[in-house]
Structure formats: structure tokens, C-alpha cells
Design a protein around this motif. Structure first.
Motif, PDB file in Angstrom:
ATOM      1  N   ALA A  38      16.899 -17.365  11.971  1.00  0.00           N
ATOM      2  CA  ALA A  38      17.985 -17.729  12.871  1.00  0.00           C
ATOM      3  C   ALA A  38      19.018 -16.610  12.924  1.00  0.00           C
ATOM      4  CB  ALA A  38      18.643 -19.026  12.377  1.00  0.00           C
ATOM      5  N   ALA A  41      20.987 -15.901   9.871  1.00  0.00           N
ATOM      6  CA  ALA A  41      20.341 -15.217   8.749  1.00  0.00           C
ATOM      7  C   ALA A  41      20.439 -13.703   8.851  1.00  0.00           C
ATOM      8  CB  ALA A  41      18.875 -15.633   8.648  1.00  0.00           C
ATOM      9  N   ARG A 160      14.816 -17.611   5.288  1.00  0.00           N
ATOM     10  CA  ARG A 160      14.928 -19.069   5.315  1.00  0.00           C
ATOM     11  C   ARG A 160      16.344 -19.521   4.988  1.00  0.00           C
ATOM     12  NH1 ARG A 160      11.080 -23.051   1.655  1.00  0.00           N
ATOM     13  NH2 ARG A 160      11.731 -25.035   2.589  1.00  0.00           N
ATOM     14  N   LEU A 161      16.853 -20.433   5.801  1.00  0.00           N
ATOM     15  CA  LEU A 161      18.130 -21.085   5.542  1.00  0.00           C
ATOM     16  C   LEU A 161      17.887 -22.586   5.442  1.00  0.00           C
ATOM     17  CD1 LEU A 161      20.489 -19.264   8.081  1.00  0.00           C
ATOM     18  CD2 LEU A 161      20.433 -18.939   5.615  1.00  0.00           C
ATOM     19  N   LEU A 166      22.275 -23.405   7.229  1.00  0.00           N
ATOM     20  CA  LEU A 166      22.197 -23.019   8.637  1.00  0.00           C
ATOM     21  C   LEU A 166      23.390 -23.577   9.404  1.00  0.00           C
ATOM     22  CD1 LEU A 166      20.678 -21.742  10.999  1.00  0.00           C
ATOM     23  CD2 LEU A 166      19.347 -23.861  11.188  1.00  0.00           C
ATOM     24  N   ARG A 167      23.756 -24.817   9.141  1.00  0.00           N
ATOM     25  CA  ARG A 167      24.914 -25.401   9.820  1.00  0.00           C
ATOM     26  C   ARG A 167      26.195 -24.673   9.428  1.00  0.00           C
ATOM     27  NH1 ARG A 167      26.845 -29.618  12.594  1.00  0.00           N
ATOM     28  NH2 ARG A 167      24.740 -30.389  12.950  1.00  0.00           N
ATOM     29  N   THR A 170      26.312 -21.107  10.995  1.00  0.00           N
ATOM     30  CA  THR A 170      26.248 -21.011  12.450  1.00  0.00           C
ATOM     31  C   THR A 170      27.617 -21.360  13.018  1.00  0.00           C
ATOM     32  OG1 THR A 170      23.902 -21.625  12.489  1.00  0.00           O
ATOM     33  CG2 THR A 170      25.141 -21.887  14.545  1.00  0.00           C
ATOM     34  N   LEU A 178      20.976 -25.974  16.689  1.00  0.00           N
ATOM     35  CA  LEU A 178      20.400 -26.439  15.425  1.00  0.00           C
ATOM     36  C   LEU A 178      19.169 -27.327  15.611  1.00  0.00           C
ATOM     37  CD1 LEU A 178      23.657 -27.140  13.362  1.00  0.00           C
ATOM     38  CD2 LEU A 178      22.192 -25.109  13.324  1.00  0.00           C
ATOM     39  N   PHE A 181      16.035 -25.222  15.766  1.00  0.00           N
ATOM     40  CA  PHE A 181      15.526 -24.702  14.495  1.00  0.00           C
ATOM     41  C   PHE A 181      14.881 -25.811  13.673  1.00  0.00           C
ATOM     42  CE2 PHE A 181      18.633 -21.478  15.730  1.00  0.00           C
ATOM     43  CZ  PHE A 181      17.818 -20.367  15.661  1.00  0.00           C
ATOM     44  N   ASP A 201      20.380 -18.526   1.858  1.00  0.00           N
ATOM     45  CA  ASP A 201      21.496 -19.467   1.936  1.00  0.00           C
ATOM     46  C   ASP A 201      22.812 -18.812   1.540  1.00  0.00           C
ATOM     47  OD1 ASP A 201      19.579 -21.274   2.613  1.00  0.00           O
ATOM     48  OD2 ASP A 201      19.956 -22.668   0.978  1.00  0.00           O
TER      49      ASP A 201
END
Length: 215
Positions: A38, A41, A160-161, A166-167, A170, A178, A181, A201
Motif C-alpha cells: 500500500a 508502506a 505487509r501492514l 494500515l489505517r 493512511t 482501505l 486492500f 507496521d
């Protein structure tokens, strides 16, 4: 999957040395490497680090972002500007990527790669000149959703998140993406398709799965 702590700099060096010993799947003289993840990342940063390490090994390298292969706005926004399904399935011109990036790298190809095709700001063709890679050259492609199209990567890396990370990482105006993904995780399982998985992360403390064959 067991992951071990690593620095971004060491990761780039390990990936570059591994890639330097690889051959293209079809026997061609060029390599295509993929950094999937994403936008949160920061795939571009990882791609540039890897490119620097490969150049230190004497390789000619071209970094290609999928952001340069977005489809025209009239196609991207056919169902609105914030449709997550359209974002996953229709924003990126995968046909152009096959034609302009991967096709020229095939055995018997020209090595003549187009770095980008479309400017999303002006919504016009970029008119960027082609870049001819010498034999032994490497293209590093980075961006989201790369592992769902069977692109011929000699090495595919997934940043990888977790859903929570990711939230958090972002920006609010982009959080409408979202669900795209989440679909990508469910339908493609990129961590299973990747040769190398990097947990990103915490951007200051990445961890990785190790090189293919080491886990």
C-alpha cells in the motif's frame, strides 16, 4: 510465518545480492523485481534502496512506479472518485505495464522500457522517453496490488501492514481505499505469493521472512 528483525538498509543489501544471482524465468537477459504494498508502506523508498544496492553491484537499474501507469480519469472515476472496488480493479493500466515494461524484458525483447505513461495531475500522457536497459539490467517495479496479476517477477517482495497499522498510516482523505486492500488480502493473499514478506507496521523496526529457501 516467522519474521526476524532487520534494518531497511540491510534488507536492501540482502535482496540485491540475492537478485544478482537470479536469472529471468523465461531465460531473458533482464530481471524484473517487484515491491508490492500500500502507499502507506512507502514502496518507493524500498525500491530506491534496492536500486542503489544493485547499482553498487554493477547492475543498470530502472525504477518504475505503478503511479505512472494510472488509467485516464474518465476510466478511473467511472463509478466515482472514491470507489474501492474500482481502485482495486480498474485504476492501474495493467495492460500498459505488460506492454511497455514487462514485454520488452522477455527473451528476444528489446530492453526498451517506458518508465511512465500517464500523469494523473494533468490527466495527459507524460511523453517520457523510452529507457533502453543493457543486458543484465534490472527493472524494479513498485506499487499496490502487484502480486495479483502474475507479473513475471524474478523476486517479489510484499511490504505487509496489519489492518490497524494500515489505517493508522493512511491519511484520512485516502482511507476510503482501505476496503480495496482488505479485498486484496482476501482474494490474492499477497504474503503467500511473495518470495519475501516484510512486516512494516513500525517503519523504524521492520521484520522480514528471510530469503527464498531460508524459511
Amino acid at each position: 510465518m516467522r519474521l526476524e528483525a532487520i534494518t531497511w538498509e540491510r534488507l536492501a543489501g540482502e535482496l540485491a545480492r540475492h537478485a544478482d544471482g537470479l536469472s529471468a524465468a523465461d531465460g531473458g537477459p533482464w530481471l524484473a523485481l517487484g515491491i508490492d504494498g500500500a502507499p502507506a508502506a512507502r514502496t518507493g523508498e524500498s525500491a530506491e534502496r534496492l536500486a542503489r544496492e544493485l547499482r553498487l553491484l554493477g547492475r543498470a537499474v530502472l525504477v518504475v512506479s505503478t503511479e505512472g501507469f494510472l488509467r485516464p480519469a474518465s476510466l478511473r472515476f467511472e463509478y466515482g472518485k472514491r470507489d474501492p472496488d474500482a481502485y482495486l480493479d480498474g485504476w492501474y493500466d495493467t495492460g500498459a505495464l505488460w506492454r511497455e515494461v514487462f514485454g520488452p524484458l522477455e527473451a528476444g525483447g528489446t530492453g526498451r522500457v517506458l518508465p511512465d505513461l500517464w500523469d494523473p495531475v494533468t490527466d495527459r500522457a507524460t511523453r517520457t522517453p523510452y529507457h533502453r536497459l543493457p543486458e543484465g539490467g534490472v527493472v524494479v517495479v513498485h506499487g499496490p496490488f502487484l502480486l495479483g496479476h502474475w507479473f513475471p517477477f524474478a523476486l517479489g517482495v510484499h511490504l505487509r501492514l496489519s489492518p490497524g497499522a494500515l489505517r493508522r498510516r493512511t491519511e484520512e482523505p485516502e482511507r476510503w481505499t482501505l476496503p480495496a486492500f482488505a479485498r486484496y488480502e482476501d482474494e490474492v493473499a499477497p504474503a503467500d505469493r511473495a518470495d519475501v514478506v516484510v512486516r512494516a507496521d513500525d517503519p523504524s523496526h521492520p521484520a522480514w521472512s528471510g530469503l527464498p529457501g531460508s524459511r
